[in-house]
Design a protein around this motif. Structure first.
Motif, PDB file in Angstrom:
ATOM      1  N   THR A 344       0.818  -1.217   0.000  1.00  0.00           N
ATOM      2  CA  THR A 344       0.000   0.000   0.000  1.00  0.00           C
ATOM      3  C   THR A 344       0.853   1.269   0.000  1.00  0.00           C
ATOM      4  N   GLU A 345       2.121   1.151   0.407  1.00  0.00           N
ATOM      5  CA  GLU A 345       3.001   2.323   0.405  1.00  0.00           C
ATOM      6  C   GLU A 345       3.805   2.461  -0.884  1.00  0.00           C
ATOM      7  N   SER A 346       3.499   1.630  -1.878  1.00  0.00           N
ATOM      8  CA  SER A 346       4.114   1.803  -3.203  1.00  0.00           C
ATOM      9  C   SER A 346       3.744   3.174  -3.743  1.00  0.00           C
ATOM     10  N   MET A 347       4.685   3.829  -4.421  1.00  0.00           N
ATOM     11  CA  MET A 347       4.473   5.216  -4.858  1.00  0.00           C
ATOM     12  C   MET A 347       4.546   5.352  -6.366  1.00  0.00           C
ATOM     13  N   ASP A 348       3.904   6.410  -6.855  1.00  0.00           N
ATOM     14  CA  ASP A 348       4.054   6.772  -8.262  1.00  0.00           C
ATOM     15  C   ASP A 348       5.183   7.802  -8.380  1.00  0.00           C
ATOM     16  N   PRO A 349       5.532   8.250  -9.580  1.00  0.00           N
ATOM     17  CA  PRO A 349       6.658   9.198  -9.730  1.00  0.00           C
ATOM     18  C   PRO A 349       6.488  10.505  -8.949  1.00  0.00           C
ATOM     19  N   SER A 350       5.242  10.886  -8.643  1.00  0.00           N
ATOM     20  CA  SER A 350       5.019  12.126  -7.879  1.00  0.00           C
ATOM     21  C   SER A 350       5.028  11.864  -6.374  1.00  0.00           C
ATOM     22  N   GLU A 351       5.401  10.631  -5.972  1.00  0.00           N
ATOM     23  CA  GLU A 351       5.490  10.206  -4.578  1.00  0.00           C
ATOM     24  C   GLU A 351       4.131  10.167  -3.880  1.00  0.00           C
ATOM     25  N   GLU A 352       3.088   9.881  -4.642  1.00  0.00           N
ATOM     26  CA  GLU A 352       1.774   9.608  -4.045  1.00  0.00           C
ATOM     27  C   GLU A 352       1.672   8.114  -3.770  1.00  0.00           C
ATOM     28  N   GLU A 353       1.222   7.754  -2.571  1.00  0.00           N
ATOM     29  CA  GLU A 353       1.111   6.343  -2.206  1.00  0.00           C
ATOM     30  C   GLU A 353      -0.116   5.696  -2.855  1.00  0.00           C
ATOM     31  N   TYR A 354       0.026   4.393  -3.126  1.00  0.00           N
ATOM     32  CA  TYR A 354      -1.128   3.632  -3.620  1.00  0.00           C
ATOM     33  C   TYR A 354      -2.229   3.634  -2.569  1.00  0.00           C
ATOM     34  N   GLY A 355      -1.899   3.346  -1.348  1.00  0.00           N
ATOM     35  CA  GLY A 355      -2.804   3.544  -0.221  1.00  0.00           C
ATOM     36  C   GLY A 355      -3.770   2.401   0.056  1.00  0.00           C
ATOM     37  N   ASP A 356      -4.245   2.368   1.310  1.00  0.00           N
ATOM     38  CA  ASP A 356      -5.206   1.338   1.743  1.00  0.00           C
ATOM     39  C   ASP A 356      -6.547   1.496   1.039  1.00  0.00           C
ATOM     40  N   HIS A 357      -6.975   2.734   0.818  1.00  0.00           N
ATOM     41  CA  HIS A 357      -8.295   2.962   0.212  1.00  0.00           C
ATOM     42  C   HIS A 357      -8.349   2.376  -1.200  1.00  0.00           C
ATOM     43  N   ARG A 358      -7.322   2.612  -2.009  1.00  0.00           N
ATOM     44  CA  ARG A 358      -7.304   2.051  -3.365  1.00  0.00           C
ATOM     45  C   ARG A 358      -7.342   0.522  -3.326  1.00  0.00           C
ATOM     46  N   PHE A 359      -6.561  -0.046  -2.378  1.00  0.00           N
ATOM     47  CA  PHE A 359      -6.522  -1.505  -2.296  1.00  0.00           C
ATOM     48  C   PHE A 359      -7.900  -2.058  -1.918  1.00  0.00           C
ATOM     49  N   MET A 360      -8.566  -1.440  -0.956  1.00  0.00           N
ATOM     50  CA  MET A 360      -9.896  -1.911  -0.548  1.00  0.00           C
ATOM     51  C   MET A 360     -10.903  -1.784  -1.691  1.00  0.00           C
ATOM     52  N   GLN A 361     -10.815  -0.707  -2.451  1.00  0.00           N
ATOM     53  CA  GLN A 361     -11.716  -0.548  -3.592  1.00  0.00           C
ATOM     54  C   GLN A 361     -11.471  -1.641  -4.633  1.00  0.00           C
ATOM     55  N   PHE A 362     -10.197  -1.970  -4.837  1.00  0.00           N
ATOM     56  CA  PHE A 362      -9.855  -3.040  -5.787  1.00  0.00           C
ATOM     57  C   PHE A 362     -10.437  -4.371  -5.312  1.00  0.00           C
ATOM     58  N   VAL A 363     -10.288  -4.664  -4.003  1.00  0.00           N
ATOM     59  CA  VAL A 363     -10.780  -5.931  -3.447  1.00  0.00           C
ATOM     60  C   VAL A 363     -12.298  -6.021  -3.576  1.00  0.00           C
ATOM     61  N   LYS A 364     -12.989  -4.954  -3.213  1.00  0.00           N
ATOM     62  CA  LYS A 364     -14.462  -4.981  -3.209  1.00  0.00           C
ATOM     63  C   LYS A 364     -15.054  -5.242  -4.591  1.00  0.00           C
ATOM     64  N   LYS A 365     -14.331  -4.838  -5.626  1.00  0.00           N
ATOM     65  CA  LYS A 365     -14.831  -5.054  -6.990  1.00  0.00           C
ATOM     66  C   LYS A 365     -14.484  -6.431  -7.527  1.00  0.00           C
ATOM     67  N   ARG A 366     -13.687  -7.201  -6.761  1.00  0.00           N
ATOM     68  CA  ARG A 366     -13.210  -8.499  -7.277  1.00  0.00           C
ATOM     69  C   ARG A 366     -13.307  -9.584  -6.206  1.00  0.00           C
ATOM     70  N   LEU A 367     -14.426  -9.613  -5.517  1.00  0.00           N
ATOM     71  CA  LEU A 367     -14.628 -10.561  -4.428  1.00  0.00           C
ATOM     72  C   LEU A 367     -14.749 -11.997  -4.912  1.00  0.00           C
ATOM     73  N   HIS A 368     -15.115 -12.179  -6.170  1.00  0.00           N
ATOM     74  CA  HIS A 368     -15.378 -13.528  -6.688  1.00  0.00           C
ATOM     75  C   HIS A 368     -14.150 -14.168  -7.325  1.00  0.00           C
ATOM     76  N   LEU A 369     -13.063 -13.413  -7.478  1.00  0.00           N
ATOM     77  CA  LEU A 369     -11.893 -13.950  -8.190  1.00  0.00           C
ATOM     78  C   LEU A 369     -11.156 -14.987  -7.356  1.00  0.00           C
ATOM     79  N   ASN A 370     -10.589 -15.985  -8.035  1.00  0.00           N
ATOM     80  CA  ASN A 370      -9.699 -16.895  -7.326  1.00  0.00           C
ATOM     81  C   ASN A 370      -8.342 -16.206  -7.145  1.00  0.00           C
TER      82      ASN A 370
END
Length: 403
Positions: A344-370
């Motif tokens: 979650t602390e991975s950064m883009d070139p502008s040093e913005e973190e990926y963050g917990d919120h992005r990760f949770m949004q990704f998970v919620k949209k893919r609950l059925h995936l193996n």
């Protein structure tokens, strides 16, 4: 003695001096021996009474030779306090008032390209005789270059030794991770582990204690490199030993904390999540010791939650100040995603973190995936987000599907 005889005698002494120093270099004598021979040849074969030699180190110039001085001179001169004007041939030193260089009549800088490797200060033995500064400087160059080569060779050997140690530690660390993870029902697991360097400070494990019992964990040690990897290796060994004898999560976590505190005296800590699922009871029990809360997902019910109950980080206190066992009952057909903060602390070139919120949004949209599909899509998203920005920490994602 005629002038011609005196000239030959002088050359003979210079050749003796040159022979002695080059012979010592060829015999690979230690640095302190080379310095002693240089001092001896200057004082015996050349018209030199007092000698002072500073050689460049990482932060400044270190005193390596001092003989025949009445006053006090510094053992170390910082880089910023030394300046040499090549055009004017003048040396400028900024030193404390209690130090004096006035009794030394000459100074000879030793250069490699534009880098001043050393400074030699001299005082003549016989004021009536000339001092061959060109020869003395040539002799100094030979000595300093030899010492620099020895330092470089030593550094190379140390680097090679360190590389071998890192390679061994890396191999040992790989052996500590599960050789294979289950890939078919009722247990399907997938891990993606990307260490920041050759050895990492992240740890994950999955242990099937019996047909019905499964332990799984993830951990992250403070710090990086070899010390972190070695500490994590000890932690893994202690955990595996405890799991063989007990299924009591509270006892296991308390014992791990005690062992870690005993080893590090509170100077290092580990964030840790330990889960236990029993197929027969359909019950999940877990302890979160200051780690990023894993995400529990129910694909059929289209919902998820974070698993945060537990205690504080391990190793910071001799006794854990509190402990809460998390439980979830009547579970079947669920997935757990465990990860370390490097994700979650991975950064883009502008040093913005990926963050917990992005990760949770990704998970919620893919609950059925193996787990395999989830990892493929997630790390593609993380790659797009990072845009090639350098990785700053170990990244670990462990996904386990219980069906």
């Amino acid at each position: 003695m005629t002038l011609q005889t005196e000239k030959y005698h002088k050359k003979e002494l210079e050749l003796k001096a040159l022979l002695e120093i080059t012979q010592a270099i060829n015999e690979n004598k230690p640095a302190h021996v080379l310095l002693d021979i240089f001092k001896f040849t200057c004082l015996v074969h050349l018209n030199i009474k007092s000698i002072l030699l500073y050689i460049q180190g990482p932060d400044g110039y270190e005193r390596k030779l001092s003989h025949g001085l009445k006053g006090t001179v510094p053992e170390f001169i910082p880089h910023q306090s030394v300046a040499y004007d090549k055009d004017a041939g003048t040396l400028h030193l900024e030193v404390d008032q209690r130090y004096a260089f006035t009794e030394l009549e000459n100074y000879l800088p030793v250069f490699h390209k534009d880098n001043m490797l050393a400074v030699l200060f001299l005082r003549k033995k016989d004021p009536l005789l000339e001092l061959d500064l060109d020869f003395t400087q040539a002799l100094s160059n030979i000595l300093v270059v030899a010492l620099e080569n020895k330092r470089f060779a030593k550094k190379q050997l140390e680097q090679e030794r360190l590389n071998r140690e890192v390679e061994i530690a890396s191999n040992v660390q790989r052996m500590l991770f599960p050789a294979q993870l289950p890939k078919a029902a009722p247990l399907h697991a997938k891990v993606t582990y990307v260490p920041h360097s050759t050895v990492g400070g992240d740890y994950y494990d999955l242990v099937r204690k019996s047909k019905d019992e499964v332990f799984f964990c993830i951990a992250d040690v403070s710090g990086k490199g070899m010390p972190a990897a070695l500490l994590m290796s000890n932690f893994q060994a202690a955990l595996r030993t405890l799991l063989r004898s007990s299924s009591d999560l509270k006892m296991i976590v308390e014992q791990l904390n005690y062992t870690l505190f005993e080893n590090t005296k509170g100077e290092r800590f580990i964030t840790f999540f330990l889960g236990y699922y029993n197929y027969k009871d359909r019950k999940l029990t877990y302890v979160n010791a200051g780690h990023n809360p894993p995400v529990l997902c129910w694909g059929n019910e289209n919902r998820s939650e974070l698993l945060g109950a537990g205690t504080t980080i391990l190793g910071a206190f001799e006794e854990l100040p509190f402990m809460e066992l998390g439980t979830r009952e009547h579970l079947k057909g669920f997935t757990i995603h465990l990860y370390t903060d490097g994700l979650t602390e991975s950064m883009d070139p502008s040093e913005e973190e990926y963050g917990d919120h992005r990760f949770m949004q990704f998970v919620k949209k893919r609950l059925h995936l193996n787990p395999d599909e989830f990892h493929a899509l997630f790390f593609e998203e993380l790659k797009v987000f990072s845009q090639g920005a350098p990785q700053r920490d170990d990244v670990t994602l462990l996904s386990i599907q219980f069906s």
